[in-house]
Design an enzyme around this catalytic site. Sequence first.
Site, PDB file in Angstrom:
ATOM      1  N   GLU A  94      34.183  39.147  32.036  1.00  0.00           N
ATOM      2  CA  GLU A  94      35.347  38.656  31.307  1.00  0.00           C
ATOM      3  C   GLU A  94      35.661  37.224  31.718  1.00  0.00           C
ATOM      4  O   GLU A  94      35.437  36.829  32.862  1.00  0.00           O
ATOM      5  CB  GLU A  94      36.550  39.566  31.590  1.00  0.00           C
ATOM      6  CG  GLU A  94      36.343  40.954  31.003  1.00  0.00           C
ATOM      7  CD  GLU A  94      37.444  41.952  31.323  1.00  0.00           C
ATOM      8  OE1 GLU A  94      37.621  42.884  30.531  1.00  0.00           O
ATOM      9  OE2 GLU A  94      38.121  41.819  32.361  1.00  0.00           O
ATOM     10  N   CYS A 121      42.370  44.446  44.379  1.00  0.00           N
ATOM     11  CA  CYS A 121      41.761  43.785  43.218  1.00  0.00           C
ATOM     12  C   CYS A 121      40.963  44.781  42.381  1.00  0.00           C
ATOM     13  O   CYS A 121      40.128  45.523  42.910  1.00  0.00           O
ATOM     14  CB  CYS A 121      40.848  42.656  43.700  1.00  0.00           C
ATOM     15  SG  CYS A 121      40.011  41.803  42.350  1.00  0.00           S
ATOM     16  N   CYS A 339      45.280  37.626  37.338  1.00  0.00           N
ATOM     17  CA  CYS A 339      44.492  37.663  38.581  1.00  0.00           C
ATOM     18  C   CYS A 339      44.282  39.099  39.033  1.00  0.00           C
ATOM     19  O   CYS A 339      45.236  39.866  39.141  1.00  0.00           O
ATOM     20  CB  CYS A 339      45.233  36.992  39.734  1.00  0.00           C
ATOM     21  SG  CYS A 339      45.495  35.273  39.548  1.00  0.00           S
TER      22      CYS A 339
HETATM   23  N1  SAH Z   1      36.398  36.160  44.773  1.00  0.00           N
HETATM   24  C1  SAH Z   1      37.153  34.984  44.595  1.00  0.00           C
HETATM   25  C2  SAH Z   1      37.575  34.701  43.162  1.00  0.00           C
HETATM   26  C3  SAH Z   1      38.167  35.846  42.337  1.00  0.00           C
HETATM   27  S1  SAH Z   1      39.797  36.425  42.628  1.00  0.00           S
HETATM   28  C4  SAH Z   1      38.367  35.007  45.501  1.00  0.00           C
HETATM   29  O1  SAH Z   1      38.624  36.019  46.111  1.00  0.00           O
HETATM   30  O2  SAH Z   1      39.034  33.977  45.639  1.00  0.00           O
HETATM   31  C5  SAH Z   1      40.948  35.254  42.079  1.00  0.00           C
HETATM   32  C6  SAH Z   1      42.294  35.402  42.791  1.00  0.00           C
HETATM   33  O3  SAH Z   1      43.050  36.549  42.352  1.00  0.00           O
HETATM   34  C7  SAH Z   1      42.135  35.569  44.293  1.00  0.00           C
HETATM   35  O4  SAH Z   1      43.031  34.728  44.955  1.00  0.00           O
HETATM   36  C8  SAH Z   1      42.521  37.014  44.508  1.00  0.00           C
HETATM   37  O5  SAH Z   1      42.957  37.239  45.819  1.00  0.00           O
HETATM   38  C9  SAH Z   1      43.620  37.199  43.481  1.00  0.00           C
HETATM   39  N2  SAH Z   1      43.886  38.595  43.152  1.00  0.00           N
HETATM   40  C10 SAH Z   1      43.029  39.633  43.155  1.00  0.00           C
HETATM   41  N3  SAH Z   1      43.657  40.760  42.772  1.00  0.00           N
HETATM   42  C11 SAH Z   1      44.943  40.430  42.519  1.00  0.00           C
HETATM   43  C12 SAH Z   1      46.073  41.167  42.057  1.00  0.00           C
HETATM   44  N4  SAH Z   1      45.988  42.458  41.774  1.00  0.00           N
HETATM   45  N5  SAH Z   1      47.237  40.480  41.872  1.00  0.00           N
HETATM   46  C13 SAH Z   1      47.311  39.150  42.118  1.00  0.00           C
HETATM   47  N6  SAH Z   1      46.274  38.417  42.551  1.00  0.00           N
HETATM   48  C14 SAH Z   1      45.097  39.044  42.755  1.00  0.00           C
END
Ligand code: SAH
Length: 351
Positions: A94, A121, A339
């Site tokens: 996505e 996540c 996110c």
């Molecule tokens: N793997 C990389 C990029 C993808 S995640 C990383 O970890 O940076 C992109 C962002 O979304 C990251 O900062 C992650 O911590 C955040 N994220 C993941 N799950 C989330 C959620 N449920 N709510 C808010 N932010 C989240």
Amino acid sequence: MQTEKKDIRALTKEQLRDFFVAQGDKAFRGNQVYEWLWNKGAHSFADMTNVAKATRQLLEDNFVINHIRVDQMQRSSDGTVKNAVRLHDGLVVESVLIPTETRTTACVSSQVGCSLDCNFCATARLKRMRNLNPDEIYDQVVAIDNESRLYHDRPLSNIVFMGMGEPLMNYNNVIKAIDKITSPEGLGMSPKRITVSTSGVPKMIKKLADDEVKFKLAVSLHSAIDEVRSHIMPFSENFPLKDLRESLEYWYSKTKSRITYEYVVWKDINDRKEDIDALVKFCKYVPCKVNLIEYNPIDDGEFQQADTEAINNYIKALERNDIVVKVRHSRGKDIDAACGQLANKNEAAPQ
Ligand code: SAH
């Protein structure tokens, strides 16, 4: 036995030129075909009208042109668009278009699924199937650029590698894709408008610094206390904060580029005074700013957004220490585009 044909878009211009020379043709033919593939977006060899028929047949016999296909586009009430992107082998990732008053940002994926195990996540629940190829990353950006022109009358302005996957676990392909995005032969975008987000792989952060990349770096920190961080991001047990800190100091010494820390505050997980103090201390090691990200629940009781008071305590403490902090509200929540919500929920049946 018929060997599988190679994806012609995996070749550099130089390699394409060499291919033609090896076939007894002119190197220039390689430039022509390269232009069809990358500037004119040809989806088939038959499209290459100024290339002789015999040459097109030669290409047909040796290569395929793999392209992504946007299978489904969902539009949020806030203007965010989520693309379900079908890859040539049927897998789906996505990507998201996030519009504001002045900008359009593309949030792109770097892997199918993710090999990391961040407990908060949704993507972490998908097995990592494979890395994306450079052209598959590039094509996601082109698709969003087209949508931005169509719906917002302006080109894409920024790119964040915050979709599915851990970009630094697909290092070479991410770098190649960014080279293409920033090259005048690709989209000619400034690297300053590109942010690669990592959950923090010290060795690869050092490699970025050694490679003198010009894009920005964001780190998903979420806690500056080892025990807390490895509870919410178990893989980080192998990457203690001491190593992360050292790699970030190295990054800054080489690039002089300020780091962004992404940080979600959860109730009863990282909302104590000692959590705040640890973050403030960590922020003093390297010039940085902090993005406090609103939590997007992923149907799990363990993680809940902290209350406003805790978030305000974070803001006050950071500001008191002259650390820039911004609260980031989520976009596209109604279509699971925010996110951590990218999980191919609406994936059409495999093809
Ligand atoms: N793997 C990389 C990029 C993808 S995640 C990383 O970890 O940076 C992109 C962002 O979304 C990251 O900062 C992650 O911590 C955040 N994220 C993941 N799950 C989330 C959620 N449920 N709510 C808010 N932010 C989240």
